[in-house]
Write a protein that holds these residues in place. Sequence first.
Motif, short mmCIF file in Angstrom:
data_model
loop_
_atom_site.label_atom_id
_atom_site.label_comp_id
_atom_site.label_asym_id
_atom_site.label_seq_id
_atom_site.Cartn_x
_atom_site.Cartn_y
_atom_site.Cartn_z
N VAL B 105 -23.18 1.07 4.65
CA VAL B 105 -24.41 1.58 5.26
C VAL B 105 -25.50 0.51 5.34
O VAL B 105 -26.69 0.82 5.39
N ILE B 106 -25.06 -0.75 5.32
CA ILE B 106 -26.02 -1.85 5.36
C ILE B 106 -25.96 -2.56 6.72
O ILE B 106 -24.87 -2.87 7.21
N ASP B 107 -27.11 -2.80 7.29
CA ASP B 107 -27.22 -3.63 8.49
C ASP B 107 -27.63 -5.03 7.99
O ASP B 107 -28.78 -5.27 7.67
N TYR B 108 -26.64 -5.93 7.93
CA TYR B 108 -26.86 -7.25 7.32
C TYR B 108 -27.96 -8.03 8.03
O TYR B 108 -28.67 -8.83 7.44
N LYS B 109 -28.05 -7.79 9.34
CA LYS B 109 -29.04 -8.54 10.12
C LYS B 109 -30.45 -8.10 9.74
O LYS B 109 -31.35 -8.93 9.54
N ALA B 110 -30.62 -6.79 9.63
CA ALA B 110 -31.94 -6.28 9.26
C ALA B 110 -32.33 -6.71 7.85
O ALA B 110 -33.51 -6.86 7.53
N LEU B 111 -31.33 -6.91 7.01
CA LEU B 111 -31.60 -7.32 5.63
C LEU B 111 -32.10 -8.77 5.58
O LEU B 111 -32.84 -9.16 4.68
N GLY B 112 -31.69 -9.54 6.56
CA GLY B 112 -32.05 -10.97 6.55
C GLY B 112 -31.30 -11.69 5.45
O GLY B 112 -30.50 -11.07 4.73
N GLU B 113 -31.54 -12.97 5.26
CA GLU B 113 -30.77 -13.72 4.26
C GLU B 113 -31.26 -13.43 2.84
O GLU B 113 -31.76 -14.30 2.14
N ASN B 114 -31.09 -12.17 2.46
CA ASN B 114 -31.41 -11.73 1.10
C ASN B 114 -30.15 -11.12 0.48
O ASN B 114 -29.29 -10.61 1.19
N THR B 115 -30.09 -11.19 -0.84
CA THR B 115 -28.95 -10.58 -1.53
C THR B 115 -29.47 -9.44 -2.40
O THR B 115 -30.48 -9.59 -3.07
N ILE B 116 -28.76 -8.32 -2.37
CA ILE B 116 -29.05 -7.27 -3.33
C ILE B 116 -27.83 -7.13 -4.23
O ILE B 116 -26.71 -6.93 -3.76
N GLN B 117 -28.08 -7.30 -5.52
CA GLN B 117 -27.01 -7.24 -6.51
C GLN B 117 -27.12 -5.88 -7.21
O GLN B 117 -28.15 -5.58 -7.82
N ILE B 118 -26.07 -5.11 -7.10
CA ILE B 118 -26.05 -3.79 -7.74
C ILE B 118 -25.35 -3.91 -9.09
O ILE B 118 -24.27 -4.50 -9.19
N ASP B 119 -25.95 -3.38 -10.15
CA ASP B 119 -25.28 -3.31 -11.46
C ASP B 119 -25.17 -1.86 -11.88
O ASP B 119 -26.20 -1.16 -11.97
N CYS B 120 -23.96 -1.41 -12.11
CA CYS B 120 -23.75 -0.04 -12.56
C CYS B 120 -23.17 -0.11 -13.97
O CYS B 120 -22.02 -0.50 -14.14
N ASP B 121 -23.96 0.22 -14.95
CA ASP B 121 -23.50 0.18 -16.34
C ASP B 121 -23.39 1.59 -16.89
O ASP B 121 -24.37 2.33 -16.92
N VAL B 122 -22.18 1.93 -17.30
CA VAL B 122 -21.92 3.27 -17.81
C VAL B 122 -22.42 3.35 -19.24
O VAL B 122 -21.92 2.65 -20.12
N LEU B 123 -23.43 4.19 -19.47
CA LEU B 123 -23.96 4.35 -20.82
C LEU B 123 -23.13 5.40 -21.57
O LEU B 123 -22.91 5.27 -22.77
N GLN B 124 -22.69 6.42 -20.85
CA GLN B 124 -21.83 7.43 -21.47
C GLN B 124 -20.82 7.89 -20.42
O GLN B 124 -21.20 8.14 -19.27
N ALA B 125 -19.57 8.01 -20.83
CA ALA B 125 -18.50 8.32 -19.88
C ALA B 125 -17.90 9.69 -20.17
O ALA B 125 -17.49 9.96 -21.29
N ASP B 126 -17.88 10.53 -19.14
CA ASP B 126 -17.18 11.81 -19.26
C ASP B 126 -16.55 12.17 -17.93
O ASP B 126 -16.71 13.28 -17.41
N GLY B 127 -15.81 11.19 -17.37
CA GLY B 127 -15.15 11.42 -16.09
C GLY B 127 -16.08 11.16 -14.92
O GLY B 127 -17.29 11.39 -15.01
N GLY B 128 -15.52 10.66 -13.83
CA GLY B 128 -16.32 10.49 -12.61
C GLY B 128 -17.35 9.38 -12.68
O GLY B 128 -18.35 9.40 -11.95
N THR B 129 -17.12 8.37 -13.52
CA THR B 129 -18.15 7.32 -13.64
C THR B 129 -18.28 6.52 -12.35
O THR B 129 -19.39 6.11 -11.99
#
Lengths: 239, 239, 239, 239, 239, 239
Positions: B105-129
């Motif tokens: 769902v990203i339009d790379y051109k509209a974003l321009g030469e920027n990077t978005i780094q996503i970090d998903c850290d599971v603090l507690q796990a009970d399925g579906g992480t």
Amino acid sequence: MTATPREDGRADDELRPITITRNWLDHPAGSVLIEFGKTRVLCAASASEGVPRWRKGSGLGWVTAEYAMLPASTNTRSDRESVKGRIGGRTHEISRLIGRSLRAVIDYKALGENTIQIDCDVLQADGGTRTAAITGAYVALADACAKLGTTSALTGSVAAVSVGIIDGVPRLDLPYVEDVRAETDMNVVMTGEGKYVEVQGTAEGAAFDRAELDLLLGLAEKGCADLTRMQQAALSTDG
Amino acid sequence: MTATPREDGRADDELRPITITRNWLDHPAGSVLIEFGKTRVLCAASASEGVPRWRKGSGLGWVTAEYAMLPASTNTRSDRESVKGRIGGRTHEISRLIGRSLRAVIDYKALGENTIQIDCDVLQADGGTRTAAITGAYVALADACAKLGTTSALTGSVAAVSVGIIDGVPRLDLPYVEDVRAETDMNVVMTGEGKYVEVQGTAEGAAFDRAELDLLLGLAEKGCADLTRMQQAALSTDG
Amino acid sequence: MTATPREDGRADDELRPITITRNWLDHPAGSVLIEFGKTRVLCAASASEGVPRWRKGSGLGWVTAEYAMLPASTNTRSDRESVKGRIGGRTHEISRLIGRSLRAVIDYKALGENTIQIDCDVLQADGGTRTAAITGAYVALADACAKLGTTSALTGSVAAVSVGIIDGVPRLDLPYVEDVRAETDMNVVMTGEGKYVEVQGTAEGAAFDRAELDLLLGLAEKGCADLTRMQQAALSTDG
Amino acid sequence: MTATPREDGRADDELRPITITRNWLDHPAGSVLIEFGKTRVLCAASASEGVPRWRKGSGLGWVTAEYAMLPASTNTRSDRESVKGRIGGRTHEISRLIGRSLRAVIDYKALGENTIQIDCDVLQADGGTRTAAITGAYVALADACAKLGTTSALTGSVAAVSVGIIDGVPRLDLPYVEDVRAETDMNVVMTGEGKYVEVQGTAEGAAFDRAELDLLLGLAEKGCADLTRMQQAALSTDG
Amino acid sequence: MTATPREDGRADDELRPITITRNWLDHPAGSVLIEFGKTRVLCAASASEGVPRWRKGSGLGWVTAEYAMLPASTNTRSDRESVKGRIGGRTHEISRLIGRSLRAVIDYKALGENTIQIDCDVLQADGGTRTAAITGAYVALADACAKLGTTSALTGSVAAVSVGIIDGVPRLDLPYVEDVRAETDMNVVMTGEGKYVEVQGTAEGAAFDRAELDLLLGLAEKGCADLTRMQQAALSTDG
Amino acid sequence: MTATPREDGRADDELRPITITRNWLDHPAGSVLIEFGKTRVLCAASASEGVPRWRKGSGLGWVTAEYAMLPASTNTRSDRESVKGRIGGRTHEISRLIGRSLRAVIDYKALGENTIQIDCDVLQADGGTRTAAITGAYVALADACAKLGTTSALTGSVAAVSVGIIDGVPRLDLPYVEDVRAETDMNVVMTGEGKYVEVQGTAEGAAFDRAELDLLLGLAEKGCADLTRMQQAALSTDG
């Protein structure tokens, strides 16, 4: 040299607002979310039967610790150590410090051949993450010992605080903005009875003299006593 | 085969209680603590100027993701991947899935030469992480784009949910106790407009037929639509 | 949107020329060189007594798989993962997929406490290497079971094929030139009885709707049925 | 001490059946499947523009080599070095030997600032894999130079063979069964003109004297001359 | 081609000044500081009960070796392999050579199920480090066997020397300045009785013919005989 | 509690015999073999032009340090960290301590954009290796600065010593036998002017009180002053 007042308006010998939330997680035997101002560390104490191989058959238990920072916990995102494939020196150093600090109040015999693994994960960093980690980990450890039915394995309590000299003024519990400017930086771990477990002082800029060292030790003693009272208060409620 | 009712009393096509807390952290451009029942994932979106070397000069941005679990997040403590010195296959797989899902769902051109780094850290796990991670990461990403002033870089929204067949009954959003018993397990990522981004179905025990597949796809569509509404609600308030 | 005809002149629902050469190696219990057009994968099934530690004493066997590409198998030479010192996410992901796919037709009890290690090494890559690997590995596994005298450990057969949408047209068994242009890419693993073992669909560009998904599933079913017949033909001759 | 005849009926100074199949792969500039009896090595020569950093701007080219064994190539399956995360000493040693051997016949200046990367992957091992690799790699290298239009970069040819003393009898081109029994084992790399590039002799059991060394050198000279003729024959046909 | 005289004034068949200092360390069973001119290698032989797992219960001992260079031992500082996280090919190769050379004079049965670990650490490098290492390690090994009370485990002695052709002239024991200019470079390991354990000759520039090879072997024989006498002299004094 | 006299007959506030041998190596700009009794550390200071990337263009120099122990330096042989593929926490911690200590007396501006890399390799360990390393490294650093012609880059000197409480008695400069029995162990780094650079105190058994801490600091001050005089004496002769 006159120091400007602290940005957050605290007195020089005053801690940041401290919160200790027990049982923040469902799985480990003990878990605490501790906050020193904006610094937020999740401390978990996981108990398991058995001890490392080199200790088997000794009848003695073991306590060990690992410290880590989430990538987005810092001002600018830090690289993930699992992705880099190696643990940095700072991480190693702090993990070892936390483990030694907690082992100072453990009676291995009373613990029996059980291991308690402490995990301190920094969710948000604003200075003093290692001292928050030790202070919170003690509470998680106490809860884990209670759950294991081996409260006697704890021979005392530990708390830790950072102190430093900023513009010539000794101050307690440094946030990041003060930490980066400190000429001298010291982390002190003390027992609830006011004895020293660890003293780690480092001259960041100029070396420090004995008078400065004495002032810093005094501040740290005050801060650790305050934290000890907060640990006791947190543990005195139903977990 | 008749299934016993769900342990948590939910209908078969009902999500667990979902909470989405925006701006849980101070440093990254976007951050969300998302909860699917007891599953708790901290999603951060850190923005930085520039793109990886292979993309420089293209005028296009980049979005990438890393997923990890805290050691004490699981039922039994898991070893830390940084300590093991290598990232496991499951971690790699989920990190790649999250990255692909968001890039849909990203339009790379509209974003321009920027990077978005996503970090998903599971603090507690009970399925579906992984599905909680994708659903929460989208919200963090939306906040980051807003902060960057490039909301137009988002061409839509994504949400994800797990579905599975337990004792012959298709069910939505499996907690750990259902996940381990599922004969078939499927993770589905969909856009807010109801199109598929990823479909990953796995026969854990017996292979599944087309009729079962169709039932699962239907359930997932319902779940993703519910999650999309919750994302919109969360984003409609002031961050 | 009208698609130009396929470069290799195939019908949209037609497989590339498939060859299955059994016993290509002398040492492992089963070995197959499988070709999907120019894609060439060497699949070996090595049997050994015993199972991993976590399974010892269970009376159950184990099947696991590793996938890798030779450096010169790709259009442009790829770096060797042993030299880089770490296995990439894609390699991990495919190794896990192959293992799960084959385990779907294994009766662990009939196998007894034996391990069959599958190695799929891509000698030349032209799209569809993971599906060729699964299809070939099944034949190597069948030969290994026969050599071990445990044919009953196989409860069925598996075959796999890729499908995708190119310029709006669903097509079967994509070579590299089509794979890089596909809007949607799906790998499907099915049993010889026509049930699903794995469905992995990914929107590379735009998300796909349910009608497109249904068309792709239909194509994959046709391709897997064709491959199942070829596996049976190959296995019906003397090894 | 009288030696029993060779298991495969060869004379002591006779090579195993050698086959050299050029252009076994479509992508690299040169590629050869070479067989020394049951030993089967896939040699690829991939050309790329540019040279390693330490050589940039010198006007000189570079040739380097990597050797590896597929897990199922050996009698008993070997662990994959990419999975172990480190390359073993033997692999390193042979990769370096192959690189040095080929560089002995390269005119770096005529090659220009281009790199040729040699990959020798052992598909099946039955002794003599490193000597087969060198012998085959030379042919792949010659094809790569021809394709690059820099045949003048080759100043000669190289071939390699193993020799050893089994039960007191010097023998040429040892298969695995002889190799493990050899008291002395030597690998010799020679140019087409009969000069030495590498001599690597190792006493496996007892040390060897000068007379034995001389016998082995004589055998190797004969074997390398035979291999040189086969290389020339292979290269004299259309690739 | 006439060679200029050697920079250090030695005859072509003359060794550099050699010193062998036994018991340089207090902890290991045997230890030697050996010097070949400016090349200085610390060789330690550490004895321990037991053997590697693959040898347990055989009644046989084991000898293994590791070689390394200190970062500041070389002309220009070298990176530390522990910091790089991987051992280079050259290090692997030399470690293996040292181990094989010493095992050539070991009677495993007489050694019993004990392991002797040889460590050769180059403190200063000026050419010939591997041959100095082997020559010194033998003396450390002899001391370790004596201390273990298993002198009978030694079936002979080994010494090693480098030889090379510089400007067409064969020379013994090359320092760094000659080593980098050598057209051909050979390392030879011989027993005290004058038999060959290892012969490793490499054409650095042009390939070499049989006559040159013979000259080099002669020089090496002379050098090894000289070194053997020095080893005996060193061992004949009280350790 | 009365302590038995020290095994080596020293007074409680007496250093072991200290020797400082300058220019022990030929290649690095400065090199020192320092001995604290049986503890023997080789300290090298290698100078190179340029600074790490993050410091380029600043006009400032850099000093960094690495510490390591040879495998045979310890009582029982230690595994080599390069072979294990990772550096342990203790090694990291000490490397960082040495670097910080030396940087405390460096004027980066006077150094210019040059880097001095300190290597401290423990040849033999008998307690106090990190303090010997710092004390020796300072002398090597001074020699390197002199050779670079930037003596003004040194703003002072540093020396370090260990102190500890054994059976209730504070003692200076602990050898291994005392170190393992110490209740409290402290390493102190001081400048030549008697100011503190680092104070690292650890309760090994029981926590220590302020009076004990003061006694230890006094002993350390005395030891560092003695070491400072020995450094000056060593540096006052011609290198």
